[in-house]
Write an enzyme that holds these catalytic residues in place. Sequence first.
Site, PDB file in Angstrom:
ATOM      1  N   ASP A 121       0.848  -1.200   0.000  1.00 22.30           N
ATOM      2  CA  ASP A 121       0.000   0.000   0.000  1.00 22.30           C
ATOM      3  C   ASP A 121       0.880   1.246   0.000  1.00 22.30           C
ATOM      4  O   ASP A 121       1.772   1.388   0.833  1.00 22.30           O
ATOM      5  CB  ASP A 121      -0.875   0.004   1.257  1.00 22.30           C
ATOM      6  N   TYR A 140       2.383  10.092  -0.021  1.00 24.90           N
ATOM      7  CA  TYR A 140       3.475   9.602   0.836  1.00 24.90           C
ATOM      8  C   TYR A 140       4.836   9.995   0.241  1.00 24.90           C
ATOM      9  O   TYR A 140       5.858   9.909   0.915  1.00 24.90           O
ATOM     10  CB  TYR A 140       3.439   8.074   1.002  1.00 24.90           C
ATOM     11  N   LYS A 151      -3.159   6.085  -4.063  1.00 25.15           N
ATOM     12  CA  LYS A 151      -4.297   6.957  -3.720  1.00 25.15           C
ATOM     13  C   LYS A 151      -4.228   8.307  -4.430  1.00 25.15           C
ATOM     14  O   LYS A 151      -3.143   8.863  -4.612  1.00 25.15           O
ATOM     15  CB  LYS A 151      -4.317   7.189  -2.195  1.00 25.15           C
ATOM     16  N   HIS A 203      -7.918   9.465  -1.463  1.00 28.36           N
ATOM     17  CA  HIS A 203      -7.219   9.435  -0.172  1.00 28.36           C
ATOM     18  C   HIS A 203      -8.059  10.035   0.956  1.00 28.36           C
ATOM     19  O   HIS A 203      -8.119   9.494   2.063  1.00 28.36           O
ATOM     20  CB  HIS A 203      -5.877  10.170  -0.300  1.00 28.36           C
TER      21      HIS A 203
END
Length: 295
Positions: A47, A52, A77, A108
């Site tokens: 994931d 990120y 996402k 997200h």
Amino acid sequence: MPIHDSVTLNTGAVMPTIGLGTWKSAPGEVEKAVEYALKEAGYRHIDTAYDYGNEAEVGQGIKASGVPRKEIFLTTKLPNSHHGNVQKALEESLAKLDSGYIDLWLMHWPAPMKDGKADKSLDWLDAWKAMEKIYEDQKDKVKAIGVSNFSVPYLERLLKEAKIVPAVNQVELHPSCPQTALVEFCRSKGIVLTAYSPLGSDNSPLLKNEIVTKIAAQHNVHPARILVSLWANTRGATVLPKSVKPSRIAENIKVVELSAEDMAALMKIEHFNKFRACKPTWTGWGNLGFDDIEA
Ligand code: A2P
């Protein structure tokens, strides 16, 4: 309770129950973590997220592992900054991941943002409709779509006003944030729950919690394994323990069978130790319908 190795999404796709979480996995660490998880520890589910900032390293880790792409379930996402430019976000994620497709693409947050602030000129529902269109027209790139950080009222609006039932809702889930009503709601709609921050994130008090450590001692395992196992023992749920340390990555995937009493005891923790590692208010959109949080 029976251990579930995988769940079947409403698309028919199979999603392995345990995935490697990479939120807060630092640059320079995450490639090795992904490579180790896939090559040595037997993970088949990774994931990540545009936000990120580690998709490129995740992609490199997948390549370095030598595990064929088709054996891996990969999630990323849509960032809050791209609700008005959904296709561009997808193309950027695919390029960074160096993958022709993603298995699951999540919104997200239902919280469009610009320059770090809420962008009230946009409605998340329009971004969801754009994701639906991409899913319908570009199945070669996106195998399933879903949401993340969606509360019951937000899901109700989506189900009423949009076409496609999200395959997954990925939310913070652990004994100090078990969100039982949300879990039941998703289950009733055939939406798979994915637990992020299942250990309670960094410096989690849950790893030292009396109930968790007692159950861990009874099973003769580290407390982290109990917290991951909670969701592997829960029908219709998947779970994303995050670690960049090989020994922990290897440990976290070894789930144990919990008794109904163990599960009930873990669910009592929230009554005296309730917390969230990630409060939705950071988006500038209030509590996003999570009524345990002040708007
Ligand atoms: P690290 O990455 O250094 O291993 P969560 O999955 O709830 O987000 O929790 C992640 C946090 O828990 C990170 O700080 C991670 O640190 C730590 N962690 C992950 N696995 C374990 C484990 N088996 N034992 C103790 N701490 C762990």
